[in-house]
Design an enzyme around this catalytic site. Structure first.
Site, PDB file in Angstrom:
ATOM      1  N   HIS A 112      -3.832  -9.005   5.586  1.00 34.25           N
ATOM      2  CA  HIS A 112      -4.364  -7.489   5.310  1.00 34.25           C
ATOM      3  C   HIS A 112      -5.267  -7.570   4.042  1.00 34.25           C
ATOM      4  O   HIS A 112      -5.379  -8.660   3.569  1.00 34.25           O
ATOM      5  CB  HIS A 112      -3.180  -6.850   5.386  1.00 34.25           C
TER       6      HIS A 112
ATOM      7  N   HIS B   2       0.924  -1.064   0.063  1.00 38.61           N
ATOM      8  CA  HIS B   2       0.370  -0.046  -0.292  1.00 38.61           C
ATOM      9  C   HIS B   2       0.930   1.114   0.017  1.00 38.61           C
ATOM     10  O   HIS B   2       2.075   1.226   0.747  1.00 38.61           O
ATOM     11  CB  HIS B   2      -0.854   0.110   1.144  1.00 38.61           C
TER      12      HIS B   2
ATOM     13  N   HIS C 284       2.570   2.998   2.740  1.00 34.35           N
ATOM     14  CA  HIS C 284       3.760   2.303   3.222  1.00 34.35           C
ATOM     15  C   HIS C 284       4.933   2.381   2.222  1.00 34.35           C
ATOM     16  O   HIS C 284       6.104   2.136   2.644  1.00 34.35           O
ATOM     17  CB  HIS C 284       3.547   0.818   3.718  1.00 34.35           C
TER      18      HIS C 284
ATOM     19  N   HIS D 110       0.997   3.628  13.584  1.00 36.85           N
ATOM     20  CA  HIS D 110       0.091   3.623  12.628  1.00 36.85           C
ATOM     21  C   HIS D 110      -1.006   4.340  13.405  1.00 36.85           C
ATOM     22  O   HIS D 110      -2.003   3.609  13.545  1.00 36.85           O
ATOM     23  CB  HIS D 110      -0.294   2.193  12.167  1.00 36.85           C
TER      24      HIS D 110
ATOM     25  N   HIS E 297      -7.797  -3.400   8.845  1.00 41.56           N
ATOM     26  CA  HIS E 297      -7.021  -3.318  10.243  1.00 41.56           C
ATOM     27  C   HIS E 297      -7.732  -3.879  11.427  1.00 41.56           C
ATOM     28  O   HIS E 297      -9.148  -4.084  11.567  1.00 41.56           O
ATOM     29  CB  HIS E 297      -6.682  -1.770  10.710  1.00 41.56           C
TER      30      HIS E 297
ATOM     31  N   ASP F 285       4.395  19.049  -4.491  1.00 42.42           N
ATOM     32  CA  ASP F 285       3.261  19.878  -5.574  1.00 42.42           C
ATOM     33  C   ASP F 285       3.708  19.792  -6.856  1.00 42.42           C
ATOM     34  O   ASP F 285       4.837  20.349  -7.408  1.00 42.42           O
ATOM     35  CB  ASP F 285       3.292  21.305  -4.817  1.00 42.42           C
TER      36      ASP F 285
ATOM     37  N   ASP G 277       0.283  -1.948  14.913  1.00 44.07           N
ATOM     38  CA  ASP G 277      -1.024  -1.095  14.133  1.00 44.07           C
ATOM     39  C   ASP G 277      -1.975  -0.685  15.123  1.00 44.07           C
ATOM     40  O   ASP G 277      -2.760  -1.525  15.753  1.00 44.07           O
ATOM     41  CB  ASP G 277      -1.449  -2.212  12.963  1.00 44.07           C
TER      42      ASP G 277
ATOM     43  N   SER H 148     -12.789  -2.960   7.256  1.00 49.14           N
ATOM     44  CA  SER H 148     -11.512  -2.288   7.312  1.00 49.14           C
ATOM     45  C   SER H 148     -10.398  -3.509   6.975  1.00 49.14           C
ATOM     46  O   SER H 148     -10.578  -4.618   7.361  1.00 49.14           O
ATOM     47  CB  SER H 148     -11.368  -1.872   8.538  1.00 49.14           C
TER      48      SER H 148
ATOM     49  N   ASN I 145      -6.602  -2.411  -2.742  1.00 51.41           N
ATOM     50  CA  ASN I 145      -7.221  -3.040  -1.985  1.00 51.41           C
ATOM     51  C   ASN I 145      -7.700  -4.311  -3.223  1.00 51.41           C
ATOM     52  O   ASN I 145      -8.659  -4.515  -3.331  1.00 51.41           O
ATOM     53  CB  ASN I 145      -8.788  -2.772  -1.643  1.00 51.41           C
TER      54      ASN I 145
ATOM     55  N   ASP J 263       0.530  -3.555   8.878  1.00 51.43           N
ATOM     56  CA  ASP J 263      -0.751  -3.429   9.003  1.00 51.43           C
ATOM     57  C   ASP J 263      -1.484  -4.856   9.088  1.00 51.43           C
ATOM     58  O   ASP J 263      -0.997  -5.734   8.211  1.00 51.43           O
ATOM     59  CB  ASP J 263      -1.725  -2.577   7.790  1.00 51.43           C
TER      60      ASP J 263
END
EC number: 3.1.-.-
Length: 554
Positions: A142, A76, A79, A390, A368, A443, A196, A366, A235, A164
């Site tokens: 996860h 993810h 991370h 986290h 988590h 930016d 986590d 979730s 996901n 996670d």
């Protein structure tokens, strides 16, 4: 690992404490540094115009000769997303599982990173040997496969970084956690657990993915037209559920969104996503099928789905727009501060004629662990010390409370801020010194060139607008040759504020003539124009626009 006793064991966070995202931790064992994860964070509401936020890595740059590597827990972007920016500044090896490294490399390519980096593939059975410690891994459950916890073995016991995780009793195959290996670590002796905290405030257990599979199947069955599923690009568990449900019902899936395409294609090529060959179709072929046959899997910029849905509802999306009779499944939780945007988006979707399926446990849960899962991790690991990681500060404090309920005394739990150095002795843990930490703002192509002053100016411009004052002087006698001309942007509509503009012009003229009669410097003249106009405009409008005097000579 060397048989010598380790003299120095320290932990510190460069990101991830008191915030969601930007996860980056450092374990120091004698002279060696082990960097755990390198994540980004999406900008908060007041960070106007900022694309993303990464950790300040000044400490790593100063100590790069001591870094043994960057160890990634999973794929993810909270991370791994800062890797391309970090690897431009420091040259260190990167360690991760097969999928994690593949996603990281794909993101580096997208970020046009051209440096040379040594990527080292590991699995949950890998043991890495370094001068002052060994590093091993264990598989966790996860929302993305190939997630691992990271263990740094010291002479005083193991430092365990969970990454996670949750404990889903229905998880199998790629998502199955190695609970036996976790228990074995606890038996051998865990010095410190970095665990986590994202859902530490939630009681009980995080609901199972099996509930989502049922909710998604029900939503697919009940849909009378096209189905649009919005989820985060990374996901993979949710993406696999969409493919499985669509294949069972004979539907076709079109994948929309650059980030989603990148992650999906990478995972599919490596075998971490499985689907029937004829299930996936190009977006261009959507109109070749009836609405009831079509599933559109969507995400937006940076893999975030809500803004893409908003464009679809407003009929401004480049590829897919909402039609009357569409069913929209929001299989994602909003980002921090994004709840209001989500509610407005749902409203727009209904106005466009769609039926929206979202909310608790229907099509999303979730990734988590909640309170009982955090207790389970504590019972498996049986650590001497606990460092919650986290999460926002209230989440870290909730995790501290769970640690106390488990039986750890207060002086064996440390809730640390970013930059605080945690010193660990065999029977003592404490916060010592502090290192440089904070945010580096991205930016466009600029990295770190936007700071607090620029953000302050953007905030002022967004609140009261700007007023540009242009005056041209004769070089010889400093008399006014042209102007003053006043340009308003975001302050007042000039045609309806002629009197105010006339008064402001007279004020500027008087200041220039007064200063021209004596010796003056440009800075003083500009500041007097700002001060006088600022006071006058506030008295008349109760607004404070940014005033930019431009004075030229001819």
């Amino acid at each position: 690992m060397s048989s010598n006793k380790n003299q120095t064991i320290k932990l510190l966070s460069l990101g991830g404490q008191g915030e969601l995202g930007k996860n980056m931790y450092v374990a120091e064992v004698d002279s060696d540094l082990y960097v755990l994860d390198a994540g980004l964070m999406f900008p908060e509401e007041e960070m106007l115009g900022i694309d993303m936020v990464i950790p300040d890595i000044s400490y790593l740059i100063e100590n790069q000769d001591r870094i043994q590597g960057i160890f990634l827990s999973h794929g993810h972007e909270d991370h791994t997303g800062a890797l391309s920016y970090i690897l431009r500044r420091i040259e260190v090896p990167v360690f991760g599982t097969r999928l994690t490294l593949a996603l990281a490399k794909a993101k580096l390519k997208e970020d046009e990173f051209r440096g040379a980096t040594q990527f080292n593939e590991i699995d949950s059975d890998t043991i890495l040997q370094f001068p002052n410690a060994n590093v091993s891994f264990f598989r966790t459950n996860h929302s993305i496969p190939d997630s691992v916890g990271i263990v740094i073995h010291t002479s005083e016991g193991a430092i365990v970084y969970t990454g996670d995780f949750k404990f889903d009793q229905s998880a199998s195959g790629l998502y199955s956690p190695e609970i036996g290996k976790m228990a074995a670590l606890g038996e051998k002796g865990v010095l410190c657990l970095m665990s986590d905290s994202t859902r530490a405030e939630s009681q009980g257990y995080t609901p199972s993915e099996a509930i989502v599979a049922k909710g998604m199947a029900d939503a697919f069955h009940n849909a009378s037209g096209r189905i649009i599923v919005a989820c985060f690009a990374s996901n993979l568990n949710r993406i696999q559920q969409v493919f499985d449900t669509a294949a069972r019902l004979g539907k076709k899936v079109a994948v929309v969104g650059k980030s989603l395409q990148r992650v999906y294609q990478t995972a599919l090529n490596l075998g971490y996503l499985k689907t029937e060959p004829d299930t996936i179709i190009p977006v261009s072929e959507i109109d070749s099928y009836t609405d009831k046959e079509i599933v559109i899997l969507s995400t937006g910029q940076h893999g975030e789905p809500i803004q893409a849905l908003q464009k679809m509802a407003k009929q401004t999306h480049k590829q897919v727009n909402i039609r009357k009779g569409d069913t929209v499944l929001i299989a994602a939780s909003p980002l921090k501060g994004g709840e209001l945007i989500l509610y407005k988006t749902v409203d727009l979707l209904f106005r466009a004629g769609a039926n929206v399926v979202s909310g608790k446990y229907k099509v999303h849960v979730s990734g988590h662990g909640s309170e009982e899962e955090l207790k389970m991790m504590l019972n498996l690991m049986r650590p001497r010390f606990l460092v919650p990681v986290h999460g926002e500060y209230r989440m870290l404090k909730a995790h501290e409370k769970i640690g106390k309920a488990y039986g750890l005394p207060s002086d064996q739990i440390v809730v640390a801020e970013n930059g605080e150095v945690i010193e660990i002795k065999p029977n003592k843990i404490r916060v010592g010194s502090k290192v440089t930490s904070g945010n580096t703002l991205i930016d466009g192509s600029g990295v770190g060139d936007v700071g607090n002053i620029v953000l302050r100016d953007r905030r002022l411009l967004s609140q009261d607008g700007t007023l540009i004052v242009v005056v041209t002087l004769n070089r010889s006698d400093k008399s006014i040759a042209a102007g003053p001309e006043i340009i308003s942007r975001g302050f007042v509509y000039v045609r309806e504020s002629e009197k105010l503009m006339e008064e402001s012009t007279n004020i500027v003229s008087d200041i220039v003539r007064k200063n021209a009669a004596q010796k003056f410097d440009w800075a003083t003249l500009k500041q007097e124009i700002r001060d006088s106009l600022n006071q006058h405009l506030y008295e008349k409008t109760k607004r404070r626009p940014m005033i930019l005097p431009i004075i030229m000579e001819i």
